[in-house]
Design a protein around this motif. Structure first.
Motif, PDB file in Angstrom:
ATOM      1  N   LEU A  43       3.444   2.736 -31.070  1.00 31.72           N
ATOM      2  CA  LEU A  43       2.342   1.734 -31.841  1.00 31.72           C
ATOM      3  C   LEU A  43       3.330   0.365 -31.970  1.00 31.72           C
ATOM      4  CD1 LEU A  43       1.241   4.473 -34.309  1.00 31.72           C
ATOM      5  CD2 LEU A  43       0.173   3.386 -32.191  1.00 31.72           C
ATOM      6  N   GLY A  45       2.046  -2.609 -34.021  1.00 24.47           N
ATOM      7  CA  GLY A  45       0.941  -3.113 -34.640  1.00 24.47           C
ATOM      8  C   GLY A  45      -0.274  -2.462 -34.420  1.00 24.47           C
ATOM      9  N   ASP A  46      -1.160  -3.125 -34.119  1.00 21.36           N
ATOM     10  CA  ASP A  46      -2.510  -2.435 -33.592  1.00 21.36           C
ATOM     11  C   ASP A  46      -2.717  -2.320 -31.933  1.00 21.36           C
ATOM     12  OD1 ASP A  46      -2.624  -5.197 -32.570  1.00 21.36           O
ATOM     13  OD2 ASP A  46      -4.794  -5.731 -33.099  1.00 21.36           O
ATOM     14  N   ARG A  47      -1.555  -2.388 -31.389  1.00 21.06           N
ATOM     15  CA  ARG A  47      -1.397  -1.954 -30.037  1.00 21.06           C
ATOM     16  C   ARG A  47      -0.950  -0.533 -29.727  1.00 21.06           C
ATOM     17  NH1 ARG A  47       1.570  -6.746 -26.933  1.00 21.06           N
ATOM     18  NH2 ARG A  47       3.246  -6.303 -28.830  1.00 21.06           N
ATOM     19  N   VAL A  48      -1.341   0.126 -28.747  1.00 18.40           N
ATOM     20  CA  VAL A  48      -0.767   1.352 -28.542  1.00 18.40           C
ATOM     21  C   VAL A  48      -0.540   1.597 -27.001  1.00 18.40           C
ATOM     22  CG1 VAL A  48      -3.057   2.564 -28.615  1.00 18.40           C
ATOM     23  CG2 VAL A  48      -1.076   3.824 -29.238  1.00 18.40           C
ATOM     24  N   ASN A  63      -4.004  -0.394 -24.964  1.00 21.37           N
ATOM     25  CA  ASN A  63      -5.061  -1.074 -25.130  1.00 21.37           C
ATOM     26  C   ASN A  63      -4.463  -2.813 -24.994  1.00 21.37           C
ATOM     27  OD1 ASN A  63      -3.302  -1.363 -27.459  1.00 21.37           O
ATOM     28  ND2 ASN A  63      -5.195  -1.275 -28.878  1.00 21.37           N
ATOM     29  N   ASP A  64      -3.463  -2.962 -24.489  1.00 19.05           N
ATOM     30  CA  ASP A  64      -2.901  -3.875 -24.141  1.00 19.05           C
ATOM     31  C   ASP A  64      -2.114  -4.093 -22.684  1.00 19.05           C
ATOM     32  OD1 ASP A  64      -2.170  -6.783 -26.007  1.00 19.05           O
ATOM     33  OD2 ASP A  64      -0.561  -6.033 -24.388  1.00 19.05           O
ATOM     34  N   GLY A  91      -9.944  -0.534 -25.429  1.00 13.62           N
ATOM     35  CA  GLY A  91      -9.963  -1.386 -26.612  1.00 13.62           C
ATOM     36  C   GLY A  91      -9.988  -2.829 -26.450  1.00 13.62           C
ATOM     37  N   HIS A  92      -9.543  -3.458 -27.422  1.00 19.08           N
ATOM     38  CA  HIS A  92      -9.600  -4.968 -27.473  1.00 19.08           C
ATOM     39  C   HIS A  92      -8.676  -5.734 -26.747  1.00 19.08           C
ATOM     40  CE1 HIS A  92      -7.345  -3.829 -30.797  1.00 19.08           C
ATOM     41  NE2 HIS A  92      -6.834  -5.094 -31.021  1.00 19.08           N
ATOM     42  N   GLY A  93      -7.539  -5.003 -26.091  1.00 18.46           N
ATOM     43  CA  GLY A  93      -6.592  -5.830 -25.522  1.00 18.46           C
ATOM     44  C   GLY A  93      -6.839  -7.071 -24.506  1.00 18.46           C
TER      45      GLY A  93
END
Length: 94
Positions: A43, A45-48, A63-64, A91-93
């Motif tokens: 992990l 931050g908000d990325r995994v 997700n990135d 996700g939003h990557g």
């Protein structure tokens, strides 16, 4: 992604190779799953990013795009690898 060194290039046992891989991936701050020791995640931050490893195959999911590419670059610098797969992101990557 296929890791060619697993069965074809090493003189050591596959267990020794796995130990080498495990040490390397831990050094990149990945956490090994308690349920399945062939699954790692990280992990940021908000990325995994998830890394699933089985015999001589590896699946990277995240997700990135950037963190996936960074991991592929790091793995390729240490291991003889060949990218065989399409790219899937969630996700939003980027």
């Amino acid at each position: 992604m296929q890791v060619k060194e697993v069965l074809y290039g090493l003189k050591q046992s596959p267990g020794m190779w796995y130990q080498k891989f495990d040490t390397f991936i831990w050094g990149l701050s990945f956490i090994r799953s308690k349920e399945d020791h062939c699954v790692y995640f990280k992990l940021i931050g908000d990325r995994v990013i998830y890394l699933v490893f089985y015999v001589d195959d590896m699946l990277l999911v995240g997700n990135d795009k950037e963190i996936i590419q960074d991991l592929k670059t790091q793995l390729s610098s240490k291991f003889d690898m060949k990218d065989l797969c399409c790219k899937l992101y969630f996700g939003h990557g980027n």
